[in-house]
Scaffold this motif. Sequence first.
Motif, PDB file in Angstrom:
ATOM      1  N   MET A  52       0.825  -1.204   0.000  1.00 13.67           N
ATOM      2  CA  MET A  52       0.000   0.000   0.000  1.00 13.67           C
ATOM      3  C   MET A  52       0.859   1.253   0.000  1.00 13.67           C
ATOM      4  N   ILE A  53       1.812   1.357   0.918  1.00 13.21           N
ATOM      5  CA  ILE A  53       2.610   2.578   1.024  1.00 13.21           C
ATOM      6  C   ILE A  53       3.504   2.732  -0.209  1.00 13.21           C
ATOM      7  N   SER A  54       3.943   1.629  -0.797  1.00 13.38           N
ATOM      8  CA  SER A  54       4.760   1.700  -2.010  1.00 13.38           C
ATOM      9  C   SER A  54       3.945   2.257  -3.167  1.00 13.38           C
ATOM     10  N   ARG A  55       2.709   1.785  -3.308  1.00  9.45           N
ATOM     11  CA  ARG A  55       1.845   2.290  -4.377  1.00  9.45           C
ATOM     12  C   ARG A  55       1.519   3.768  -4.177  1.00  9.45           C
ATOM     13  N   MET A  56       1.272   4.157  -2.937  1.00  8.20           N
ATOM     14  CA  MET A  56       0.936   5.550  -2.690  1.00  8.20           C
ATOM     15  C   MET A  56       2.124   6.472  -2.965  1.00  8.20           C
ATOM     16  N   ALA A  57       3.324   6.009  -2.631  1.00 14.43           N
ATOM     17  CA  ALA A  57       4.521   6.793  -2.945  1.00 14.43           C
ATOM     18  C   ALA A  57       4.667   6.969  -4.443  1.00 14.43           C
ATOM     19  N   ALA A  58       4.331   5.920  -5.177  1.00 17.07           N
ATOM     20  CA  ALA A  58       4.469   5.959  -6.636  1.00 17.07           C
ATOM     21  C   ALA A  58       3.349   6.761  -7.290  1.00 17.07           C
ATOM     22  N   TYR A  59       2.108   6.442  -6.967  1.00 17.56           N
ATOM     23  CA  TYR A  59       0.971   7.037  -7.667  1.00 17.56           C
ATOM     24  C   TYR A  59       0.719   8.486  -7.270  1.00 17.56           C
TER      25      TYR A  59
END
Length: 214
Positions: free
Chosen positions: A121-128
């Motif tokens: 989740m946190i990886s996707r939010m950092a990316a998106y």
Amino acid sequence: MEHHIDFSFSAPYYTLNELSDQTTDIWIVCPGYGQLGKYFIRRFDVFDSEKHFVIALQGLSKFYLPDQKNVGASWMTKEGRETDMQNQKSYFDAVINTLFNSKPLSNYRIHLMGFSQGVSMISRMAAYSKIDFQTMVLWAGGFPPELEPADFNHINRSANLKVVIGSEDEFYALDKNYQPEVDKMEAAIGLKPEIIVFEGIHEVKREVLASCLS
């Protein structure tokens, strides 16, 4: 035939300490499968309460844990993943916009942390959401397979990537099934991770968490 509809949805988030003129560091954190943000956030009391403001997100789906008394939350399952990811991004962006309004996150040192299922989740939010973080702590969880270097071309190359895992983790072992996850993190994010192995199981220890800023 499956159909989708948009409608208003209310979801909680949790904060620790006060966002004030003394705040220098922002933590955005995602708990793991079955965990609620209101309990997970307590572990961040190891940081200076005047300088560190903590935001805990929470999975949008809740369910009863096996004891049938306590409630847990989940970020997603294999069913409807694309819809879940879009809903999570909308939730995340709404939280940040509500808390900071017109004040840019670049005014603070940003630290991202995900534990277990919260790592993806946190990886996707950092990316998106294009978050330029100073520290990202990925703690004993799988990295999203769809993320690639272009998703992280916004980050400062002096940022710190910390990968944390317990020596007795029930789900991962660094020398066995977790090294491929570490390799994916490094390849996509473009930062050489610092590996932190502590004596313990699949858990977040306060003293180890505190060491992630050293």
